[in-house]
Design a protein around this motif. Structure first.
Motif, PDB file in Angstrom:
ATOM      1  N   VAL A1129       0.880  -1.181   0.000  1.00  0.00           N
ATOM      2  CA  VAL A1129       0.000   0.000   0.000  1.00  0.00           C
ATOM      3  C   VAL A1129       0.910   1.221   0.000  1.00  0.00           C
ATOM      4  CG1 VAL A1129      -1.811   1.270   1.196  1.00  0.00           C
ATOM      5  CG2 VAL A1129      -1.803  -1.238   1.244  1.00  0.00           C
ATOM      6  N   THR A1130       0.935   1.917  -1.134  1.00  0.00           N
ATOM      7  CA  THR A1130       1.939   2.968  -1.332  1.00  0.00           C
ATOM      8  C   THR A1130       1.396   4.379  -1.154  1.00  0.00           C
ATOM      9  OG1 THR A1130       1.456   2.844  -3.696  1.00  0.00           O
ATOM     10  CG2 THR A1130       3.336   1.567  -2.887  1.00  0.00           C
ATOM     11  N   ASP A1131       0.075   4.548  -1.234  1.00  0.00           N
ATOM     12  CA  ASP A1131      -0.465   5.911  -1.123  1.00  0.00           C
ATOM     13  C   ASP A1131      -1.905   5.834  -0.630  1.00  0.00           C
ATOM     14  OD1 ASP A1131      -0.455   8.627  -1.192  1.00  0.00           O
ATOM     15  OD2 ASP A1131      -0.611   8.822  -3.379  1.00  0.00           O
ATOM     16  N   LEU A1132      -2.329   6.864   0.107  1.00  0.00           N
ATOM     17  CA  LEU A1132      -3.665   6.917   0.694  1.00  0.00           C
ATOM     18  C   LEU A1132      -4.200   8.341   0.607  1.00  0.00           C
ATOM     19  CD1 LEU A1132      -2.662   4.953   3.906  1.00  0.00           C
ATOM     20  CD2 LEU A1132      -4.341   4.090   2.267  1.00  0.00           C
ATOM     21  N   HIS A1133      -5.519   8.494   0.363  1.00  0.00           N
ATOM     22  CA  HIS A1133      -6.150   9.827   0.333  1.00  0.00           C
ATOM     23  C   HIS A1133      -7.582   9.705   0.834  1.00  0.00           C
ATOM     24  CE1 HIS A1133      -3.107  12.094  -1.997  1.00  0.00           C
ATOM     25  NE2 HIS A1133      -2.855  10.910  -2.555  1.00  0.00           N
ATOM     26  N   PHE A1134      -8.000  10.651   1.691  1.00  0.00           N
ATOM     27  CA  PHE A1134      -9.385  10.736   2.131  1.00  0.00           C
ATOM     28  C   PHE A1134     -10.164  11.658   1.199  1.00  0.00           C
ATOM     29  CE2 PHE A1134      -7.515   9.231   6.079  1.00  0.00           C
ATOM     30  CZ  PHE A1134      -8.512   8.428   6.625  1.00  0.00           C
ATOM     31  N   SER A1135     -11.465  11.403   1.098  1.00  0.00           N
ATOM     32  CA  SER A1135     -12.348  12.333   0.381  1.00  0.00           C
ATOM     33  C   SER A1135     -12.570  13.568   1.255  1.00  0.00           C
ATOM     34  CB  SER A1135     -13.680  11.657   0.073  1.00  0.00           C
ATOM     35  OG  SER A1135     -14.357  11.297   1.272  1.00  0.00           O
TER      36      SER A1135
END
Length: 1197
Positions: A1129-1135
């Motif tokens: 898991v290389t990247d994460l973003h919330f709405s």
């Protein structure tokens, strides 16, 4: 009667093999039915803890029993398809009546001939072939009548040889003397009315009385009751220990006339007839036909030829006869009179012209069609019509027939049992629910008889299905569902319902349903098979390409969202149009869908070479090969299995549990009848039609790396090579128990061997840095090519991976490291040396047999196509996600297959080869969202920084310039207007990344994190280091500052994440629980939650307030690459509203934050996504995969 010594020795000799393979529970059912084992004995064996212990106990019990038990055990093995084990016991099969003074030759004594002649038992046919297993079974049942009266029923379909078997069973001195000293009396019955039956009984009474005393002859009985009483008196008083044989019984009312409490054997097509009479009852089913050798023996006897001297058509004739003794005998009798008509009678069989296959004989019917029709005519009218429906069926399950006949399942079961009892149908009682099926000849007869009605019969099947499933197709996945999903298209095509077929097959709903239940291979096969009926070439190719490209995804579980997959299709495709409509409809119910609005593939380029992706195994695939006719592909690997599937669709044809360890190579014989495999278990196995033919396991002492058959059948040999130090190359003749030749010369492991096109030479590639050419005829070394001298420096080790021959046999090509070399075979001169400019090694190479193309497989997941004549690379073929282990061209050179550690086999169309002009980008990128305009900047494969401006789904290059990047410890901060630079020194290892502590224009504090495990805070105005935090024991892999600027988070290779205060720089919480390196983190926009992702694909959601775990986001199961996310898991973003989370790994996933559930998945062509750029409204997503493809996704509104 004790077990014969030779039978006992045989059991002891093969005891270990039997214990390893048999399943006792299946065998004991048959043995109890045969009366040689008690229920108590079975229960005692079942209490053993393991299957092997149960097997050992069963064999121990057998050794204490008699010959009948041995024969019953043998017959049980046959019934349960343990043919290889039964073959081991066959030679020592005892005769159950054999005693010292009664030899097998007794059956030919004058005593036997006299008894049988007096009783009217038919003589052996002029042409007779023994069937000892069945004869022994009949004798075994007759033995049970030795002390008490009873019934033995020999039943089977028309022409199965029941009468001949029965006559042969009683042709035995020991049986007659022990059980039936009063004689054996034969009465042929057939289809009779009452007057004819009375005549038969009068005749039998007359024969019995005449043989006693001609002076005591009585008048003939005048009625059936009187005849029955007369027979009762004769059989009980005058012939108390005799056997009455009633041949060809059709009606239970006939049988009741012989219910006289004596010993009776009857032959019939209806096994249930004895239900109407009293007494002990035993059965022998004659279901299996003759094997091929027996059929050839009959033809040879009729034509007075040797079996090996029969023409080629003989074997085909036997196959077309489907094992029926009647049909083989009819053909043999015809050929006896017309010896030049082999081809003619073969054509008649192939065309099902049964009426033309007739010959007067002792059999009641002159032709097969008459025999078959007679069985059907005795059915009630309504059941005759139902039986006709079976013409269009492959298998007959009660739930399916319940739909077809519109009857309750119980009613269907009763009707099918009637068909079974009359030998019009067979039942597999081991299959739950019971599976009913027709013999091949019965099916052929029905098809021929109802040829003009086939279309209407198939149409009836379709209409009944549509009526029953008017609310939607079945999706339960049970056997009934499987039947309809698999064969509905077949019935539509045969019914000529082209419009219904068109609507069904060009429906994305049907694609989704059938793919989920059956897998994509069956669907692809439908588009290939029914292409001419569909008559929409463009649309058919669109659906077929969609399935081919996404086949490996459609094999995964949990099953992917087909609509989302289809949104990646070209926008002018019917597949995309339907997906777009469904996505728009479903978004109103809260579903998420994302439209692929841009993908930087050159749509006419090399990517379209890929025609089919198959996922046949769980585990790495080490070898895959085409059959010589190009219609099949075999594959093998770490799963220890061998699989064969269609090259057009990927539909599985065969699966074999091939070896006890990894299977390293598989190869077809030149005629495609045989398949060879070799393994790390040091064994070579050869199979024919999924049946093991030969095993060679003694000679190679190390793992066997490769095997290959000769290219022609002129002299069939198999070559193998291994890791043995010396005796590492061998040639095998399959007719010999050991190797024919060992080829000496290599003193290091040999990884590959390959025959020249004319089979004159064998090339071998070794870890000793050489390839050798051996003469096949003499096994002598012909030439050696020393590659080590060409490549190595300072005695470096050089491993020659493989070699391949050009189609004309004049050149040999070999691969070592990242080079391949072309040599002239005659002169040994090197003609060409090519370095592939890859930072990986060549795994395999194969020369096209029809063109100048060479395919090369690499360890960096790609394969290349080169033109040898032009010395030019023609194409890169990307798509595999791990090492490519093997490549092979199809025999006509039009296709190329490759297999990989990523568990897939890919097929590529080589006739579309040309150099690709698609842009190949590196994954490090930046994106600017400016209204509808999207600017993407990234380096390409030539180290040029490329900016792409995307507007209204179209992208164009904005600028290109050379760009060099050096990763180093010091950070450099530039004022771009003035060119002033400040160097921030302090990190001891490479800096992973950096971030400002806030988005304020006045913010001058910079956060940096490094492989050295530290986080440092800098003043960018002065270059001063403000803080130096020893954050983790391991490398820091990710860091993020909360939107409110109060906290920052770090993640590390030490499997932890930490929350830090930005003012005190103290650790607030350490977040434990991840089982692998924690690679990424992201705060929610309200700074209340933190998401972390690890290298196992797991995502965790934490409370920032107290560091507690809120939720674990993970799919239902791991994917094929053994990760929950297809990779790290290389990247994460919330709405913006913090309700959704997007993550990248092997693919992109969207999650429901509250529930931790996956909402949608996008699968790129490549893998290992490094970053996803998200627009501020969470509607547009941009990423680049590991093979350089840019994707722009927009949320469907």
């Amino acid at each position: 009667m004790a077990l014969e010594e030779r039978a006992r020795s045989c059991l002891l000799r093969f005891r270990h093999r039997l214990e390893q393979d048999i399943k006792p529970s299946y065998l004991m059912d048959h043995m109890i039915s045969d009366g040689v084992m008690t229920v108590d004995e079975e229960e005692k064996i079942r209490t053993k803890p393991t299957r092997k212990d149960q097997s050992a106990a069963l064999l121990e019990l057998l050794l204490m029993k008699d010959n009948r038990a041995y024969i019953s055990f043998y017959n049980s093995l046959i019934k349960e398809s343990y043919d290889d084990l039964a073959h081991l016991l066959r030679e020592d099969l005892p005769s159950i009546f054999c005693e010292a003074h009664k030899s097998s030759s007794d059956s030919a004594t004058s005593y036997v001939q006299t008894v049988l002649s007096e009783g009217g038992v038919p003589q052996r046919p002029v042409v007779f072939v023994s069937r000892p297993e069945l004869v022994n079974r009949v004798r075994e049942k007759l033995y049970w009548l030795q002390k008490d009266p009873g019934w033995v029923t020999v039943f089977g379909m028309a022409g199965s040889g029941k009468s001949v078997l029965t006559a042969e069973a009683v042709r035995h001195h020991g049986l007659i003397e022990d059980c039936f000293p009063g004689g054996i009396h034969w009465l042929a019955i057939g289809q009779l009315d009452k007057p004819d039956l009375l005549v038969k009984m009068q005749s039998l009474c007359f024969r019995l009385e005449q043989s006693l005393d001609s002076q005591t002859l009585s008048r003939p009985p005048n009625s059936l009751d009187e005849a029955k009483e007369r027979l009762r008196f004769l059989m009980l008083r005058r012939y108390p220990r005799s056997l009455l044989i009633l041949d060809d019984i059709w009606d239970s009312t006939v049988l009741k006339a012989f219910d006289i409490h004596c010993r009776i054997l009857l032959t019939t097509r209806n096994r249930s007839l004895t239900d109407s009479v009293s007494g002990a009852k035993y059965e022998v089913g004659v279901q299996s036909g003759l094997d091929e050798n027996k059929g050839l023996e009959i033809l040879a006897l009729y034509t007075k030829m040797k079996p090996h001297g029969l023409p080629e058509e003989a074997r085909s004739i036997v196959r077309e006869c489907k094992g029926s003794p009647l049909v083989v005998s009819l053909i043999g009798a015809l050929l006896k009179d017309n010896p030049n008509r082999w081809c003619y009678y073969l054509r008649q069989l192939q065309q099902k012209q049964f009426k033309r296959i007739r010959k007067s004989s002792s059999y009641d019917y002159d032709a097969l069609d008459q025999a078959m029709a007679a069985s059907i005519e005795v059915l009630p009218d309504e059941h005759r019509e139902l039986y006709k429906d079976l013409t269009v069926r492959f298998c007959h399950m009660i739930p399916v027939l319940s739909v077809l006949w519109d009857l309750e399942p119980e009613e269907v079961e009763d009707i099918l049992q009637e068909f079974v009892d009359k030998s019009l149908l067979f039942v597999d009682s081991h299959h739950k629910p019971y599976l009913y099926y027709l013999h091949d000849l019965q099916l052929d007869f029905l098809v021929e008889q109802n040829r003009t009605q086939l279309e209407s019969l198939h149409s009836k099947v379709v209409r009944q299905y549509q009526q029953h499933y008017r609310d939607g197709p079945p999706t339960s996945g049970d056997e009934e569902c499987l039947y309809w999903i698999r064969f509905l298209t077949y019935h539509m095509a045969k019914a000529n319902l082209s419009q219904e077929l068109y609507s069904l097959m060009f429906s994305l709903d049907w694609v989704s349903t059938k793919s989920q239940i059956m897998g994509p291979a069956h669907l692809i096969n439908d588009y290939v098979e029914y292409g001419s009926i569909l008559d929409k070439e463009v649309m058919r190719s669109q659906f077929q390409e969609f399935l081919s490209q996404n086949g490996h995804q459609l094999e995964e579980r949990p099953f992917p969202d087909v609509v989302q997959l289809a949104l990646s299709q070209p926008h002018n495709s019917e597949v995309y149009r339907q997906a777009r409509l469904q996505a728009q409809d479903r978004t109103s119910t809260g579903k998420l869908y994302f439209d692929l609005v841009y993908e930087n593939k050159n749509k006419s380029g090399v990517e379209n070479l890929s025609r089919l992706v198959i996922h046949p195994h769980q585990g790495s695939i080490y070898s895959a090969c085409f059959s010589h006719d190009g219609t099949k592909i075999a594959s093998c690997g770490a799963s220890k299995t061998l699989k064969v599937f269609k090259s057009t669709s990927g539909e599985k044809l065969t699966e074999i549990q091939a070896h006890d360890d990894e299977v390293l190579c598989c190869a077809f014989s030149p005629d495609d009848h045989l398949l060879a495999t070799c393994s790390t278990d040091r064994k070579i196995k050869v199979s024919e039609r999924a049946m093991l033919l030969r095993v060679f396991e003694e000679e190679h002492e190390e793992q066997i790396n490769h095997c290959q058959f000769t290219n022609t059948t002129k002299r069939l040999l198999l070559a193998t090579c291994s890791n043995d130090d010396c005796m590492n190359v061998k040639l095998w003749n399959l007719n010999k128990p050991s190797s024919q030749n060992t080829m000496f010369g290599h003193f290091a492991p040999v990884s590959h061997c390959c025959f020249s096109p004319d089979d004159s030479y064998l090339s071998t590639s070794s870890n000793d840095g050489t390839i050798k050419l051996f003469q096949v005829s003499s096994a002598n070394e012909w030439k050696t090519i020393n590659v080590r001298d060409l490549v190595a420096e300072n005695d470096e080790e050089v491993l020659v991976k493989c070699s391949t021959w050009t189609g004309d046999g004049k050149l040999v090509i070999l691969a070592a490291r990242s080079f391949f070399y072309v040599f002239d075979v005659e002169t040994s001169e090197m003609l060409l040396e090519i370095r592939t400019s890859r930072l990986s090694t060549v795994q395999y190479c194969d020369a096209c047999p029809t063109t100048n193309l060479l395919a090369i497989a690499f360890s960096n997941y790609t394969l290349e196509l080169w033109d040898l004549e032009a010395n030019k690379k023609m194409a890169d073929c990307s798509g595999h996600l791990s090492w490519v282990q093997r490549v092979q061209f199809s025999p006509d050179g039009s296709q190329l297959l490759s297999c990989s550690d990523d568990q897939t086999v890919r097929l590529w169309e080589t006739n579309k080869v040309h150099t690709s002009s698609a842009i190949c980008l590196k994954r490090d990128s930046n994106v600017l969202f400016n209204g509808e305009e999207i600017v993407v900047s990234a380096a390409d494969n030539c180290n040029r920084l490329t900016a792409l401006v995307c507007l209204n789904h179209r992208c164009g290059s904005l600028l290109e310039y050379l760009w060099y990047c050096i990763l180093c410890c010091p950070l450099q901060v530039w004022r771009w207007q003035s060119g002033e630079c400040k160097v921030l020194q302090g990190h001891k290892e490479q800096v992973r990344c950096f971030s400002l502590l806030s988005n304020s224009p006045n913010e001058s504090r910079l956060l940096s994190w490094s492989f050295d495990g530290t986080v440092k805070v800098w003043d960018t105005e002065t270059g001063e280091k403000l803080q130096d935090i020893e954050a983790h024991r391991g490398t820091i892999l990710g860091c993020h500052v909360s939107p409110d600027g109060c906290l920052f988070a770090t993640t590390s290779a030490d499997k932890t994440a930490k929350l830090w205060h930005c003012e005190s720089w103290q650790c607030a919480y350490t977040l434990n629980g991840h089982q692998d390196c924690v690679r990424s983190c992201r705060f929610s926009w309200d700074s209340q939650r933190l998401a972390t992702g690890d290298d196992n694909g797991e995502i965790r959601l934490w409370s920032v307030k107290d560091g507690s775990l809120l939720k674990i986001c993970c799919p239902d199961s791991k994917d094929g690459m053994d990760s929950l996310h297809g990779g790290w898991v290389t990247d994460l973003h919330f709405s913006p509203d913090n309700s959704l989370l997007v993550s990248t790994g092997g693919y992109i996933k969207w999650w429901n934050v509250e529930k931790g559930e996956a909402l949608q998945t996008f699968y790129p062509t490549g893998s290992a996504l490094k970053k996803v750029h998200v627009s501020s409204d969470f509607s547009t997503f941009v990423t680049i995969d590991n093979i350089g493809i840019l994707y722009i996704l927009q949320r469907v509104a």
